[in-house]
Design a protein around this motif. Structure first.
Motif, PDB file in Angstrom:
ATOM      1  N   SER A  17     -37.134  22.532  31.781  1.00 51.46           N
ATOM      2  CA  SER A  17     -36.268  21.416  32.191  1.00 51.46           C
ATOM      3  C   SER A  17     -36.019  20.438  31.051  1.00 51.46           C
ATOM      4  N   CYS A  18     -35.881  20.968  29.838  1.00 53.68           N
ATOM      5  CA  CYS A  18     -35.676  20.110  28.668  1.00 53.68           C
ATOM      6  C   CYS A  18     -34.278  19.496  28.630  1.00 53.68           C
ATOM      7  N   GLY A  19     -33.305  20.119  29.311  1.00 49.49           N
ATOM      8  CA  GLY A  19     -31.950  19.587  29.355  1.00 49.49           C
ATOM      9  C   GLY A  19     -31.066  20.000  28.200  1.00 49.49           C
ATOM     10  N   LEU A  20     -31.562  20.818  27.294  1.00 56.61           N
ATOM     11  CA  LEU A  20     -30.770  21.243  26.142  1.00 56.61           C
ATOM     12  C   LEU A  20     -29.524  22.015  26.580  1.00 56.61           C
ATOM     13  N   CYS A  21     -29.673  22.896  27.552  1.00 56.34           N
ATOM     14  CA  CYS A  21     -28.527  23.675  28.018  1.00 56.34           C
ATOM     15  C   CYS A  21     -27.434  22.771  28.583  1.00 56.34           C
ATOM     16  N   GLU A  22     -27.836  21.760  29.330  1.00 58.45           N
ATOM     17  CA  GLU A  22     -26.875  20.821  29.912  1.00 58.45           C
ATOM     18  C   GLU A  22     -26.176  20.008  28.830  1.00 58.45           C
ATOM     19  N   SER A  23     -26.886  19.668  27.770  1.00 59.27           N
ATOM     20  CA  SER A  23     -26.254  18.906  26.691  1.00 59.27           C
ATOM     21  C   SER A  23     -25.287  19.775  25.892  1.00 59.27           C
ATOM     22  N   ILE A  24     -25.547  21.071  25.806  1.00 62.13           N
ATOM     23  CA  ILE A  24     -24.670  21.982  25.070  1.00 62.13           C
ATOM     24  C   ILE A  24     -23.480  22.412  25.918  1.00 62.13           C
ATOM     25  N   ALA A  25     -23.728  22.715  27.207  1.00 60.25           N
ATOM     26  CA  ALA A  25     -22.670  23.229  28.085  1.00 60.25           C
ATOM     27  C   ALA A  25     -22.710  22.523  29.443  1.00 60.25           C
ATOM     28  N   PRO A  26     -22.320  21.251  29.492  1.00 56.95           N
ATOM     29  CA  PRO A  26     -22.383  20.514  30.751  1.00 56.95           C
ATOM     30  C   PRO A  26     -21.434  21.044  31.825  1.00 56.95           C
ATOM     31  N   GLY A  27     -20.443  21.810  31.432  1.00 58.48           N
ATOM     32  CA  GLY A  27     -19.529  22.406  32.405  1.00 58.48           C
ATOM     33  C   GLY A  27     -20.131  23.597  33.119  1.00 58.48           C
ATOM     34  N   VAL A  28     -21.270  24.091  32.621  1.00 57.34           N
ATOM     35  CA  VAL A  28     -21.895  25.291  33.177  1.00 57.34           C
ATOM     36  C   VAL A  28     -23.270  25.007  33.767  1.00 57.34           C
ATOM     37  N   PHE A  29     -24.069  24.163  33.091  1.00 64.01           N
ATOM     38  CA  PHE A  29     -25.460  23.944  33.484  1.00 64.01           C
ATOM     39  C   PHE A  29     -25.716  22.523  33.959  1.00 64.01           C
ATOM     40  N   GLU A  30     -26.671  22.393  34.897  1.00 62.69           N
ATOM     41  CA  GLU A  30     -27.196  21.107  35.337  1.00 62.69           C
ATOM     42  C   GLU A  30     -28.715  21.221  35.334  1.00 62.69           C
ATOM     43  N   VAL A  31     -29.389  20.114  35.065  1.00 65.12           N
ATOM     44  CA  VAL A  31     -30.853  20.128  35.083  1.00 65.12           C
ATOM     45  C   VAL A  31     -31.353  18.953  35.930  1.00 65.12           C
ATOM     46  N   MET A  35     -33.212  23.942  35.594  1.00 67.41           N
ATOM     47  CA  MET A  35     -31.849  24.332  35.263  1.00 67.41           C
ATOM     48  C   MET A  35     -31.204  25.131  36.382  1.00 67.41           C
ATOM     49  N   ILE A  36     -29.958  24.783  36.695  1.00 59.60           N
ATOM     50  CA  ILE A  36     -29.155  25.569  37.610  1.00 59.60           C
ATOM     51  C   ILE A  36     -27.809  25.848  36.950  1.00 59.60           C
ATOM     52  N   VAL A  37     -27.222  26.958  37.341  1.00 61.60           N
ATOM     53  CA  VAL A  37     -25.888  27.314  36.878  1.00 61.60           C
ATOM     54  C   VAL A  37     -24.916  26.817  37.942  1.00 61.60           C
ATOM     55  N   LYS A  38     -23.920  26.057  37.521  1.00 61.43           N
ATOM     56  CA  LYS A  38     -22.944  25.527  38.463  1.00 61.43           C
ATOM     57  C   LYS A  38     -22.150  26.672  39.101  1.00 61.43           C
ATOM     58  N   GLU A  39     -21.699  26.449  40.328  1.00 66.40           N
ATOM     59  CA  GLU A  39     -20.919  27.446  41.050  1.00 66.40           C
ATOM     60  C   GLU A  39     -19.441  27.327  40.710  1.00 66.40           C
ATOM     61  N   ASN A  40     -18.722  28.427  40.899  1.00 63.73           N
ATOM     62  CA  ASN A  40     -17.270  28.486  40.722  1.00 63.73           C
ATOM     63  C   ASN A  40     -16.817  28.087  39.320  1.00 63.73           C
ATOM     64  N   VAL A  41     -17.566  28.512  38.325  1.00 64.58           N
ATOM     65  CA  VAL A  41     -17.236  28.225  36.932  1.00 64.58           C
ATOM     66  C   VAL A  41     -16.602  29.467  36.317  1.00 64.58           C
ATOM     67  N   ASP A  42     -15.526  29.271  35.564  1.00 65.02           N
ATOM     68  CA  ASP A  42     -14.944  30.371  34.784  1.00 65.02           C
ATOM     69  C   ASP A  42     -15.784  30.477  33.513  1.00 65.02           C
ATOM     70  N   PHE A  43     -16.834  31.316  33.568  1.00 78.25           N
ATOM     71  CA  PHE A  43     -17.775  31.415  32.467  1.00 78.25           C
ATOM     72  C   PHE A  43     -17.111  31.759  31.151  1.00 78.25           C
ATOM     73  N   ASP A  44     -16.069  32.573  31.203  1.00 70.85           N
ATOM     74  CA  ASP A  44     -15.435  32.992  29.959  1.00 70.85           C
ATOM     75  C   ASP A  44     -14.794  31.821  29.205  1.00 70.85           C
ATOM     76  N   SER A  45     -14.394  30.787  29.928  1.00 69.03           N
ATOM     77  CA  SER A  45     -13.804  29.632  29.246  1.00 69.03           C
ATOM     78  C   SER A  45     -14.868  28.798  28.526  1.00 69.03           C
TER      79      SER A  45
END
Length: 68
Positions: A17-31, A35-45
């Motif tokens: 739960s360091c939050g690094l993923c959320e700081s790098i990709a806030p459109g995809v990850f929440e902490v 960490m959770i992966v947000k729903e209904n995200v166009d991952f390829d974008s």
């Protein structure tokens, strides 16, 4: 290659739960707590951000799947 799936894999290590993923990709990850992966995200974008977050994760629990 297109990213079609992103997930948290704690089979060998646990998210810190360091939050690094959320700081790098806030459109995809929440902490909120872990960490959770947000729903209904166009991952390829967010392809480069997802790859960067996975590579930067200190415990290596971010996984993604790419297909042609």
């Amino acid at each position: 290659m297109k990213i079609t799936r992103v997930w948290l894999d704690e089979s060998t290590d646990e998210c810190t739960s360091c939050g690094l993923c959320e700081s790098i990709a806030p459109g995809v990850f929440e902490v909120p707590d872990k960490m959770i992966v947000k729903e209904n995200v166009d991952f390829d974008s967010f392809k480069m951000d997802i790859k960067d977050a996975a590579d930067s994760c200190p415990v290596g629990v971010i996984k993604y799947e790419e297909v042609d």
